[in-house]
Write an enzyme that holds these catalytic residues in place. Structure first.
Site, PDB file in Angstrom:
ATOM      1  N   GLY B 236      46.163  -2.525   5.487  1.00 48.59           N
ATOM      2  CA  GLY B 236      46.483  -2.652   4.067  1.00 48.59           C
ATOM      3  C   GLY B 236      45.402  -3.432   3.345  1.00 48.59           C
ATOM      4  N   THR B 466      48.383  -6.883  12.426  1.00 42.19           N
ATOM      5  CA  THR B 466      47.661  -8.071  12.866  1.00 42.19           C
ATOM      6  C   THR B 466      48.252  -8.692  14.118  1.00 42.19           C
ATOM      7  OG1 THR B 466      49.045  -9.262  11.326  1.00 42.19           O
ATOM      8  CG2 THR B 466      46.837  -8.708  10.579  1.00 42.19           C
ATOM      9  N   GLU B 701      42.652 -14.352   6.161  1.00 43.87           N
ATOM     10  CA  GLU B 701      41.536 -14.416   5.237  1.00 43.87           C
ATOM     11  C   GLU B 701      40.369 -15.246   5.763  1.00 43.87           C
ATOM     12  OE1 GLU B 701      42.874 -14.892   1.069  1.00 43.87           O
ATOM     13  OE2 GLU B 701      44.859 -14.543   1.905  1.00 43.87           O
TER      14      GLU B 701
END
Lengths: 288, 734
Positions: B236, B466, B701
């Site tokens: 995504g 993930t 991130e």
């Protein structure tokens, strides 16, 4: 859209004669992309994959005849030693999945200026065997085959049967620049083939003009300047690069600027010639 | 023995590699006949009005069931954006009027019995436009740039003007970053069944709860009437974090036809379906003393937002005050309205974009001062968070620098640009600092234990790919005290206890905290039952004295006095418990919670062709405690690959005349491939953080932040040429 499945070469030629608008399809790696992107909607697809003889290659009188349905993967595995330039170019085509499906015949049929097979075919003096039901076989030199952007010399009722090319008589190289390191359309590409018997160097340039092309002036320059019994002077290699670059008429597009292409062509031409020349000299010294 | 911290294989890995995992577009239809297909017709102009839609041919085409335009579409209610739905950035109500705001905006939707019929009919829809001149990029609208005191208030610490005036050296540079698109392998897919009782939505989304609330709001339903399911996601990267039109028009089609409708966007449509990372211009000024100690950091950014949007998107400079201890910092941002989709989060929307310029400018400062880039960063290490003034909850940045540098061999670096070679290639080494705020979302978990001793942990969050299924299994198994094989994780259904979105690097922290609370609550509950159960060897023991190991409960000091969960449950039946994680409020915080990292990279540049290859990358990360080093390492690899794309290959090219995207496909938008990706080494510097449950800071991130600027800096070191306009394509190096 009609889907015509030819099982023999005779059937295929008859089908193409009956419906000249039918687009031949082998691996489908170009044709299906265009259809899926709605770039073209041909009235019919002519599936050539069942035509067994297209997937064969043979050698007669010192010339290789490579069926239009031989895949890049097989070219690399089965003919890589005798057609090193074409094999190098084939290795840069797409991913291994694409190389398992895509064919040189398809590359010729699409006649994209960025097709990777074209420069080594030009440099190696390949001849395209075209055939129609009405007029039979016609032999078209690669240098006369590409007419415009995605336009080739085939008549509407003709199909590509095979490519004829002599095994490399000397070193051959192909190099391309892309915007990444694999699975990429060429920003520009260069092929050279040494023909020591004729004391001549063949060239092919891709992705830098409306069609793939030979750099005729560059070839003439080398024919006049090269001393085949000595090393390659750096200024000669550099001048060769400039002349190859000058033969192109590149444009700016999303893959690169015209100025970058001109620059890169000169570098690639100089490098490929130097590699080929070094190989040639090494082989010559071993024999001596 | 604790399974948290162990590199167990993905629990859903076998399903994925055998093809048994069903992604949204793979789900079989319920009864073999009911499912129909929707295809969107997208605007061919970027700005204007629809003057006519000729749908006669399309309606007459085979298999067509419905054709939706703004004339007959169900009326929608506005979906409030950030205030209610998190990053629900697409506020445009689609198919409601004749206005076109961006190229690729849906103007009609065709529903047919097969995908082929729907695709064909969509190609027959003729739309006429009264075209207006669009704003293609921020450069065309820069004179009309505006600020947003509400969403992007300037940050001011100290006195930047004085800091610059007092500096011995000032670096003043402007960098540009391009628009980019996420491009997960799985395009946006939605399947909706609309009945009087319930609207069931299967959708590829990073946030099932937001899709539920958004659909309920826009169609005037109660949230409990909408069930959203998203079991497996094919990536995504932020694009599925937002509210987007494909899900809305699929629901419209399901409501109008009464059929189960599926819409899967094409790759081309992905350039105007799920938003994009906005184009930005970043001016950075750094002031420093001769020894490199910073006296001022000023960053002034301009970013794009959509032409129709009323609440500006990301403040890309929001984290700029954080990485370095500096007394004088100022950041500002302005926005330009452009005829594009509304920007959405992508692979770190703040730090991943806004620190590119800061980290490049730090490298320029290091070169100017003749100080090693790593040493410059050490000298400016922030002892407290400069932005809030608060102490760090924990901070392993210095150790990231040290271990990353050692592993990479950084001390061997010749500081002189163009000084290192490998044959004809120029070799460059670059580095950058990475930081990322560590947060979490309110999340509930339910753990249930059966009489067979098997347990399940359920959370209404989702696994973006993930490893959420895996880490949740590990944490819940540990908390309950059962072997990991006896625990199963369920995610991706709004019928499960409510979880948050899979974005903002929040998922691991949120899910782990809730799963732990629920597992511990269930353990305590079963212990209480056992000590009160006369049939149990634990009967009469103090609950505090009962320990659990590998599914076996026993009395402290007497391992023979105990029994297994399964035995207790056979007498006492199915038991469950919930856990609710509530993150600490940001207002009134007493510590600053951040994850840290350092990127070290090597590039080889062909000096004649300008081609760049990343040949080595070492990334050291301090993200608290790592639940699973194997899935964590995978995340770091993915993040670094994204950074390579950001630095070298990825840009969405917009034609500045008509605001249409010129490279809308994988043929033209180049993500890195295997040959572009070197060995990537991940080093985890682990820290206990008493202020974060389980010390889990999140990796999503921080895995990509820092990579692109490290590559930019390495290219400078290799070539002596500083490229400030991303990506670094070969022509820019000649």
């Amino acid at each position: 859209m009609d889907f015509i499945r030819a099982t023999t070469w005779v059937d295929a030629l008859a089908a193409k004669a009956a419906q000249p608008g039918a687009v031949p399809i082998q691996g489908g790696t170009d044709v299906m992309v265009e259809i899926n992107f709605d770039v073209r909607r041909p009235p019919a697809l002519l599936d050539l994959t069942p035509v067994a003889e297209l997937a064969e290659w043979s050698e007669r009188d010192g010339v290789l005849r490579i069926g239009a349905g031989v895949t890049y993967a097989r070219l690399i595995a089965e003919l890589g030693d005798r057609l090193p330039g074409l094999a190098q170019a084939s290795r840069t085509v797409g991913s291994s999945q694409i190389r398992n499906r895509g064919t040189v015949g398809g590359n010729l049929g699409a006649a994209s200026p960025a097709g990777d097979a074209h420069p080594p075919l030009l440099a190696g003096d390949a001849v395209i065997e075209a055939e129609s039901a009405a007029r039979g076989v016609r032999m078209i030199p690669a240098a006369e085959f590409y007419l415009g952007v995605k336009r080739n010399a085939l008549a509407p009722d003709e199909l590509i049967r095979a490519v004829h090319v002599r095994p490399a008589a000397g070193p051959q190289y192909f190099a391309k620049v892309g915007t990444r390191n694999a699975m990429v359309i060429a920003v520009c590409s260069v092929a050279v083939a040494l023909h020591p018997g004729e004391r001549r160097v063949g060239t092919g340039v891709g992705s830098a003009a409306p069609t793939p092309l030979r750099a005729a002036e560059a070839e003439e320059y080398l024919a006049a300047e090269l001393d085949w019994d000595s090393g390659l002077p750096a200024p000669v290699a550099a001048r060769f690069g400039e002349l190859v670059s000058a033969a192109a008429s590149p444009i700016d597009d999303v893959r690169g600027t015209a100025a970058y292409r001109r620059h890169a062509l000169a570098v690639l031409a100089r490098r490929t010639l130097t590699w080929a020349w070094n190989d040639y000299r090494k082989a010559a010294e071993r024999c001596a | 023995m604790s399974v948290v911290g162990r590199p167990i294989a993905r629990v859903e890995g076998r399903l994925k590699v055998t093809g048994a995992a069903r992604y949204t577009a793979d789900l079989p239809q319920d009864d073999g006949k009911d499912l129909v297909h929707a295809v969107a017709v997208c605007a061919a102009v970027a700005k204007g009005r629809i003057t006519s839609i000729d749908a006669r041919q399309a309606r007459a085409a085979g298999g067509v069931l419905e054709l939706i335009t703004h004339h007959n579409a169900p009326r929608l209610r506005p979906v409030p954006a950030q205030e209610v739905l998190g990053p629900a950035h697409e506020t445009l109500l689609v198919l409601q009027d004749d206005r076109v705001h961006y190229s690729g905006q849906p103007v009609a939707v065709v529903v047919a019995d097969t995908l082929e019929n729907a695709t064909h009919a969509a190609s027959l829809v003729r739309v006429e436009y009264a075209e207006e001149r669009p704003v293609a990029t921020l450069f065309e609208g820069i004179d009309d740039a505006f600020d947003s005191p509400r969403y992007a208030p300037p940050t001011t610490i100290g006195d930047v003007d004085r800091g610059l005036a007092d500096a011995a050296v000032v670096i003043d540079r402007t960098y540009t970053t391009p628009a980019q698109h996420h491009h997960p392998m799985e395009t946006m897919a939605t399947t909706v069944r609309w009945t009087a009782d319930e609207v069931t939505v299967h959708v590829s989304t990073q946030t099932i709860s937001m899709v539920r609330d958004g659909l309920a709001t826009t169609f005037g339903l109660r949230p409990e009437q909408v069930r959203v399911v998203s079991e497996f996601l094919g990536g995504g990267f932020g694009g599925k974090a937002a509210w987007c039109w494909p899900s809305v028009v699929t629901a419209m089609a399901a409501r109008l036809t009464g059929r189960q409708v599926r819409l899967v966007t094409t790759r081309r449509q992905m350039f105007a379906a799920t938003g994009q990372r906005p184009h930005s211009v970043q001016r950075v000024r750094l002031g420093a003393r001769r020894d490199g100690v910073l006296t001022a950091i000023a960053q002034d950014c301009v970013g794009e937002t959509s032409a129709f949007y009323d609440t500006p998107p990301f403040y890309i400079g929001a984290a700029t005050p954080v990485p370095y201890g500096c007394p004088n910092i100022r950041t500002t941002q302005r926005f330009v309205k452009v005829n594009c989709q509304t920007p959405v989060p992508m692979r770190s929307p703040v730090e991943g974009v806004g620190l590119v310029s800061v980290e490049s400018a730090m490298d320029e400062l290091a070169a100017e001062l003749g100080v090693d880039p790593l040493e410059l960063r050490r000298r400016n290490y922030a002892e407290r968070d400069p932005n809030s003034g608060l102490p760090w909850s924990s901070n392993g940045l210095l150790e990231c620098y040290e271990r990353g540098a050692r592993r990479f061999g950084w001390p061997e670096r010749n500081p002189e640009p163009r000084s290192m070679r490998d044959g004809r290639y120029l070799v460059g080494w670059g580095m950058a600092t990475a930081i990322r705020h560590a947060g979490s979302d309110p999340t509930s978990a339910l753990v249930r234990l059966g009489a067979d001793g098997r347990a399940v942990v359920q959370i209404g969050s989702q696994d973006l790919g993930t490893g959420t299924f895996t880490i949740m299994t590990q944490v819940a198994a540990d908390a309950l005290g059962v072997p990991v094989e006896m625990m199963r994780a369920e995610l991706g259904d709004t019928d499960l206890p409510t979880g948050g979105g899979s974005f903002g690097s929040h998922t691991a922290a949120s899910v782990a905290a809730a799963a732990r609370l629920a597992g511990e609550a269930l353990r305590a509950k079963v212990i209480r039952i056992a000590v009160a159960d006369e049939g149990s060897p634990l009967s009469g023991a103090s609950p505090d004295d009962v320990l659990v190991d590998d599914g076996y409960l026993f009395v402290r000091g007497d391992r023979s006095r105990g029994e297994r969960y399964a035995q207790i449950l056979r007498r006492n039946r199915l038991q469950s418990a919930t856990g609710d994680h509530t993150p600490p409020p940001r207002e009134g915080a007493t510590v600053a919670r951040w994850a840290f990292g350092a990127d070290f990279t090597e590039v080889k540049v062909d000096p004649e062709l300008g081609t760049v290859r990343v040949t080595r990358h070492v990334k050291a990360i301090e993200a608290g405690r790592i639940i699973n080093p194997r899935t964590a390492r995978s995340q770091v690899i993915g993040g670094v690959v994204m950074g390579i794309g950001q630095a070298l290959t990825e840009a969405t090219e917009v034609d500045r005349r008509d605001a249409r995207i010129t490279n809308a496909g994988f043929w033209g938008y180049h993500v890195p491939v295997n040959a572009d990706v070197p060995d990537i080494e991940a080093i985890f510097v682990e820290r206990d953080d008493p202020h974060i449950p389980g010390s889990v800071k999140g990796l999503g991130e921080i895995a990509t932040i820092g990579t692109a600027p490290a590559i930019l800096n390495a290219v400078f070191h290799a070539t002596g040429k500083r490229v400030r306009d991303l990506p670094i394509t070969p022509d820019k190096l000649l």
